[in-house]
Motif scaffolding. Structure first.
Motif, PDB file in Angstrom:
ATOM      1  N   ASP A 116     -36.631  15.391 -25.026  1.00 60.08           N
ATOM      2  CA  ASP A 116     -38.061  15.609 -25.255  1.00 60.08           C
ATOM      3  C   ASP A 116     -38.298  16.720 -26.264  1.00 60.08           C
ATOM      4  OD1 ASP A 116     -38.594  13.621 -23.461  1.00 60.08           O
ATOM      5  OD2 ASP A 116     -39.056  14.961 -21.782  1.00 60.08           O
ATOM      6  N   VAL A 117     -37.509  17.805 -26.149  1.00 61.69           N
ATOM      7  CA  VAL A 117     -37.656  18.914 -27.097  1.00 61.69           C
ATOM      8  C   VAL A 117     -37.283  18.461 -28.500  1.00 61.69           C
ATOM      9  CG1 VAL A 117     -36.757  21.193 -27.740  1.00 61.69           C
ATOM     10  CG2 VAL A 117     -37.281  20.688 -25.348  1.00 61.69           C
ATOM     11  N   TYR A 118     -36.202  17.704 -28.603  1.00 57.52           N
ATOM     12  CA  TYR A 118     -35.778  17.229 -29.922  1.00 57.52           C
ATOM     13  C   TYR A 118     -36.848  16.344 -30.559  1.00 57.52           C
ATOM     14  CZ  TYR A 118     -32.976  14.923 -33.526  1.00 57.52           C
ATOM     15  OH  TYR A 118     -32.523  14.434 -34.722  1.00 57.52           O
ATOM     16  N   GLN A 119     -37.440  15.460 -29.774  1.00 59.66           N
ATOM     17  CA  GLN A 119     -38.505  14.603 -30.304  1.00 59.66           C
ATOM     18  C   GLN A 119     -39.682  15.450 -30.775  1.00 59.66           C
ATOM     19  OE1 GLN A 119     -38.415  11.426 -30.827  1.00 59.66           O
ATOM     20  NE2 GLN A 119     -36.622  10.757 -29.691  1.00 59.66           N
ATOM     21  N   GLY A 120     -40.013  16.501 -30.014  1.00 56.17           N
ATOM     22  CA  GLY A 120     -41.100  17.383 -30.420  1.00 56.17           C
ATOM     23  C   GLY A 120     -40.798  18.109 -31.713  1.00 56.17           C
ATOM     24  N   LEU A 121     -39.548  18.517 -31.896  1.00 60.63           N
ATOM     25  CA  LEU A 121     -39.162  19.207 -33.124  1.00 60.63           C
ATOM     26  C   LEU A 121     -39.221  18.262 -34.332  1.00 60.63           C
ATOM     27  CD1 LEU A 121     -36.230  21.253 -31.594  1.00 60.63           C
ATOM     28  CD2 LEU A 121     -38.346  22.210 -32.531  1.00 60.63           C
ATOM     29  N   LEU A 122     -38.858  16.996 -34.129  1.00 59.58           N
ATOM     30  CA  LEU A 122     -39.005  16.021 -35.208  1.00 59.58           C
ATOM     31  C   LEU A 122     -40.473  15.839 -35.574  1.00 59.58           C
ATOM     32  CD1 LEU A 122     -36.450  13.231 -34.186  1.00 59.58           C
ATOM     33  CD2 LEU A 122     -36.157  15.008 -35.910  1.00 59.58           C
ATOM     34  N   ALA A 123     -41.337  15.813 -34.566  1.00 61.36           N
ATOM     35  CA  ALA A 123     -42.769  15.699 -34.832  1.00 61.36           C
ATOM     36  C   ALA A 123     -43.275  16.915 -35.593  1.00 61.36           C
ATOM     37  CB  ALA A 123     -43.530  15.535 -33.518  1.00 61.36           C
ATOM     38  N   LEU A 124     -42.701  18.071 -35.303  1.00 58.30           N
ATOM     39  CA  LEU A 124     -43.073  19.293 -36.027  1.00 58.30           C
ATOM     40  C   LEU A 124     -42.753  19.142 -37.516  1.00 58.30           C
ATOM     41  CD1 LEU A 124     -42.242  22.873 -34.796  1.00 58.30           C
ATOM     42  CD2 LEU A 124     -41.730  22.205 -37.130  1.00 58.30           C
ATOM     43  N   LEU A 125     -41.577  18.627 -37.832  1.00 57.45           N
ATOM     44  CA  LEU A 125     -41.235  18.380 -39.238  1.00 57.45           C
ATOM     45  C   LEU A 125     -42.187  17.361 -39.854  1.00 57.45           C
ATOM     46  CD1 LEU A 125     -37.326  18.214 -39.100  1.00 57.45           C
ATOM     47  CD2 LEU A 125     -38.722  20.018 -40.108  1.00 57.45           C
ATOM     48  N   GLY A 126     -42.599  16.380 -39.046  1.00 59.51           N
ATOM     49  CA  GLY A 126     -43.522  15.366 -39.537  1.00 59.51           C
ATOM     50  C   GLY A 126     -44.880  15.914 -39.905  1.00 59.51           C
ATOM     51  N   GLU A 127     -45.211  17.127 -39.444  1.00 63.92           N
ATOM     52  CA  GLU A 127     -46.463  17.759 -39.851  1.00 63.92           C
ATOM     53  C   GLU A 127     -46.416  18.239 -41.296  1.00 63.92           C
ATOM     54  OE1 GLU A 127     -47.024  20.893 -37.093  1.00 63.92           O
ATOM     55  OE2 GLU A 127     -47.196  19.582 -35.348  1.00 63.92           O
TER      56      GLU A 127
END
Length: 344
Positions: free
Chosen positions: A31-42
């Protein structure tokens, strides 16, 4: 915030981001990794997931929008990752994915997080690569490195200076062209946006750089056993096993194998992990960590299983089910492989 930004000019646009929890905090959760990928997607839609703890991002289109250079955007990533998830990261910044990855690996292991930039200038790239060992180049494993070193080609600079024809006689035509280009800092591969497959993983970090293949196999047994338990507990199977070996010089080798059938059976996962490890031929390699990742997860009810009349296989699965029941009742240490290692 700890860390440093090193830059000598140029306009690189590729980030290689490796997310890191604090010492002793364990691996990133899915879950944390997916959130970090979403952060890059910003920052950019061009994000390539590299599970379990890294990603590429091409920020070329974001430079003008944010009014910052790529190193500045890397700093934003670090601040947001720390603020939202308590995760720091080491970021390599360069003109192509290979150099960006190598820049991140070149950061000091004693620094919790850092941004290191390789300028997009021929002289700066040559200086950065000059003393790198062959294993620092992507895809150059210990066996290929030994072959190169046997001919005196023990650095990226010497490989770059070698005639292409000589390299072709040593490595073969296709491999020689690729390695020669890498040694000169050329990597035409783009950052390819993707979505990580359903997966789970685990890593064992050795207390000291490990030379003993027996201890490395024990670590793989421990990781495979833990992943097998997690699969069976969650009612899933895996179709692909991925092995990542990280060396003392911070370079890595990754190999994968598609399993004969989707499975959650620990002996099959362990056998696949051993086969991948043994195929690397790691003679005298100083290994810092090994990691296993299971991909292509699916519900166990949807996975086909080839029936067998082998009594040993049937007995093994009955014992595994009994061990799972013991763990569920008495805790995870109730049943473990004989070669179990404590996972850091």
């Amino acid at each position: 915030m700890a860390g440093a930004v090193e830059s000598l000019g140029g306009k690189p646009h590729v980030l290689y981001v490796r997310f890191q929890r604090g010492t002793g905090s364990g691996a990133l959760g899915e879950d944390v990794y997916q959130g970090l990928l979403a952060l890059l997607g910003e920052l950019t839609p061009v994000v390539e997931a590299l599970p379990p703890d890294a990603a590429f991002a091409d920020v070329r289109g974001a430079l003008r929008y944010f009014g910052r250079d790529a190193a500045g955007l890397a700093g934003i990533v670090r601040v947001r990752a720390l603020a939202r998830y308590g995760v720091d990261c080491t970021v390599g910044v360069a003109a192509n994915p290979m150099l960006a990855r190598m820049a991140a690996q070149d950061a000091s292991p004693d620094t919790p997080g850092a941004v290191r930039t390789v300028p997009d200038e021929p002289g700066a790239v040559a200086a950065f690569l000059a003393r790198k060992p062959p294993t620092a180049l992507p895809g150059v494993g210990p066996a290929t490195a030994r072959t190169l070193c046997a001919y005196g080609l023990d650095s990226a600079a010497r490989i770059a200076d070698a005639p292409l024809g000589t390299l072709q006689r040593i490595l073969g035509a296709a491999t020689a062209r690729t390695v020669h280009a890498w040694a000169r800092g050329i990597d035409p591969a783009p950052v390819t946006p993707n979505a990580p497959t359903r997966a789970m993983g685990a890593e064992h970090r050795f207390r000291h750089d490990e030379l003993d293949p027996v201890r490395r196999r024990r670590a793989l047994l421990t990781l495979a056993d833990g992943l097998g338990v997690r699969l069976r507990t969650s009612g899933q199977t895996a179709a692909v096993l991925v092995l990542t070996v990280r060396y003392a010089d911070r370079s890595t080798t990754t190999r994968s194998r598609t399993l004969a059938e989707p499975t959650a059976h620990t002996p099959l996962l362990t056998a696949a992990a051993y086969a991948l490890h043994d195929a690397l031929g790691l003679q005298r390699a100083r290994v810092r960590s090994v990691a296993l990742r299971l991909e292509g997860l699916r519900d166990a009810e949807l996975a086909a299983h080839q029936l067998t009349f082998d009594p040993a296989d049937e007995k093994s699965r009955r014992l595994e089910a009994a061990a799972d029941r013991a763990r569920a009742r008495f805790g995870p240490s109730a049943a473990r492989p004989a070669g179990f290692l404590d996972v850091a």
